[in-house]
Design an enzyme around this catalytic site. Structure first.
Site, PDB file in Angstrom:
ATOM      1  N   SER A 151       0.840  -1.191   0.000  1.00 17.45           N
ATOM      2  CA  SER A 151       0.000   0.000   0.000  1.00 17.45           C
ATOM      3  C   SER A 151       0.884   1.253   0.000  1.00 17.45           C
ATOM      4  CB  SER A 151      -0.971  -0.020   1.186  1.00 17.45           C
ATOM      5  OG  SER A 151      -1.983   0.954   1.036  1.00 17.45           O
ATOM      6  N   GLU A 255      -1.679  -2.194  -8.216  1.00 12.47           N
ATOM      7  CA  GLU A 255      -2.969  -2.508  -7.585  1.00 12.47           C
ATOM      8  C   GLU A 255      -3.500  -1.236  -6.959  1.00 12.47           C
ATOM      9  OE1 GLU A 255      -3.616  -2.474  -4.057  1.00 12.47           O
ATOM     10  OE2 GLU A 255      -1.624  -1.640  -3.654  1.00 12.47           O
ATOM     11  N   HIS A 325      -5.024  -5.109  -1.909  1.00  7.15           N
ATOM     12  CA  HIS A 325      -5.704  -5.018  -0.620  1.00  7.15           C
ATOM     13  C   HIS A 325      -6.695  -6.181  -0.481  1.00  7.15           C
ATOM     14  CE1 HIS A 325      -3.914  -1.064  -0.966  1.00  7.15           C
ATOM     15  NE2 HIS A 325      -4.256  -0.793   0.277  1.00  7.15           N
TER      16      HIS A 325
END
Length: 357
Positions: A151, A255, A325
């Site tokens: 992330s 992502e 995630h």
């Protein structure tokens, strides 16, 4: 001192000024960002074994629950590791886990600490990019260690790789889900040091055709290259900085989470406009969790966005990899050489990612 002696003395002093100036530049430049990632060859981290000590750091968002630290500690211990808590792990300034300097100091300190063999990021969030100018890249290069997180930690992976060539690892944070799949990935990557083959686990369950972990081939084919990337939003926020690796002949994996499709389109447009997409050898898109369209005059679908930005590149590309995630995550070595197969939706390590023991 007469006039002639003064002039002679002054000439000596002024002749030394350029040398002093250069010395200052070199001294200051030791920790300055390297403008060219090409200057940094691939650097492998030292391997870890059960019984080693790992550090927990928090480069981004603060934790609002001390139970998070306890759980992350217990996870590492369950994996057979000892845990060292960084000095400012539970600090807070606004939404951040302490000041920029405190968070950078923790990372620098853990790379320097000879007891610590790997660094695990507690969580993501926002704020890691703020500390990039404060990291001691020369120190990191001298003490290459495993760095694990995802992330917002994308900022660290890319900056450290761009500045030092160090391979780091995009995978679960300390507070993430440590189910059997993720724990197995950890052991296979770090303890057994496998040349990992990354292919989605597909289970039909009570369905005639599987619905989860499906891949979609954007353009078929195989290719090889070093794999780089991470969270798309964080990656594109580094555009124009010295903290973004060179994209030439790389395989890009990205992502994201809770981004409307038009924002994904905007971010891929940014990578296109900066010339990054045209340099790629391959493209892998992971999961886009909660990336739902919003109301209004209509929107591009994700299929159309990939058709517009990725298909015309004429490189192997697929989407749906178990990256992002999600509960079950691949642990991807950022900067390692892999071979990808867009038809099968897989990629395989072609090299060891750790220094020889």
């Amino acid at each position: 001192m007469d006039k002639r002696q003064f002039i002679k003395s002054w000439a000596v002093v002024t002749s030394l000024l350029p040398l002093a100036s250069c010395a200052n530049v070199f001294a200051a430049g030791n920790n300055q960002p390297n403008q060219s990632s090409l200057a940094n060859k691939q650097l492998l981290p030292v391997a870890i074994n059960p019984g080693d000590t790992v550090a927990l750091v928090s480069p981004s968002k603060a934790t609002d629950n001390l139970l998070d630290v306890q759980i992350a500690t217990e996870v590492m211990q369950a994996l057979g590791l000892k845990v060292k808590i960084s000095q400012h792990l539970t600090s807070r300034r606004g939404h951040l886990a302490g000041t920029d300097q405190q968070r950078a100091d923790d990372i620098n300190a853990m790379f320097a600490d000879t007891e610590v063999k790997a660094i695990i990021c507690l969580r993501g969030g926002s704020g890691a990019a703020r500390i990039l100018p404060l990291l001691n890249y020369a120190l990191i290069k001298q003490h290459p260690k495993i760095l694990l997180g995802y992330s917002d930690i994308t900022a660290l992976h890319n900056a450290i790789h761009a500045q030092t060539g160090l391979i780091s690892f995009h995978g679960p944070n300390g507070t993430g889900s440590w189910n059997s799949f993720n724990a197995d990935q950890f052991r296979r990557v770090f303890f057994e040091r496998e040349l990992m083959h990354y292919e989605n686990v597909i289970e039909a369950r009570d369905e005639l055709a599987p619905r989860t972990n499906r891949i979609i081939t954007i353009r078929g084919g195989k290719t090889q290259g070093e794999i780089i990337g991470g969270n798309l939003s964080v990656l594109t926020s580094l555009a124009g900085s010295p903290y973004l690796p060179d994209f030439s002949n790389k395989i890009l994996f990205v992502e994201d989470v809770q981004e409307a499709p038009y924002r994904i389109d905007r971010m891929l447009s940014t990578l296109k406009l900066m010339g990054a997409l045209d340099k790629l050898a391959g493209f892998i898109f992971g999961d886009c969790t909660g990336c739902n369209p919003i109301g209004g005059y209509g929107w591009l679908t994700m299929d159309q966005i990939f058709d517009d930005h990725i298909k015309p590149l004429n490189i192997p590309a697929y989407r749906g990899a178990m990256i992002g995630h999600i509960k079950q995550q691949f642990i991807v070595p950022v900067g390692a050489k892999v071979e990808m197969d867009a038809d099968k939706g897989s990629f395989t390590l072609l090299q060891s990612v750790f220094q020889s023991i």
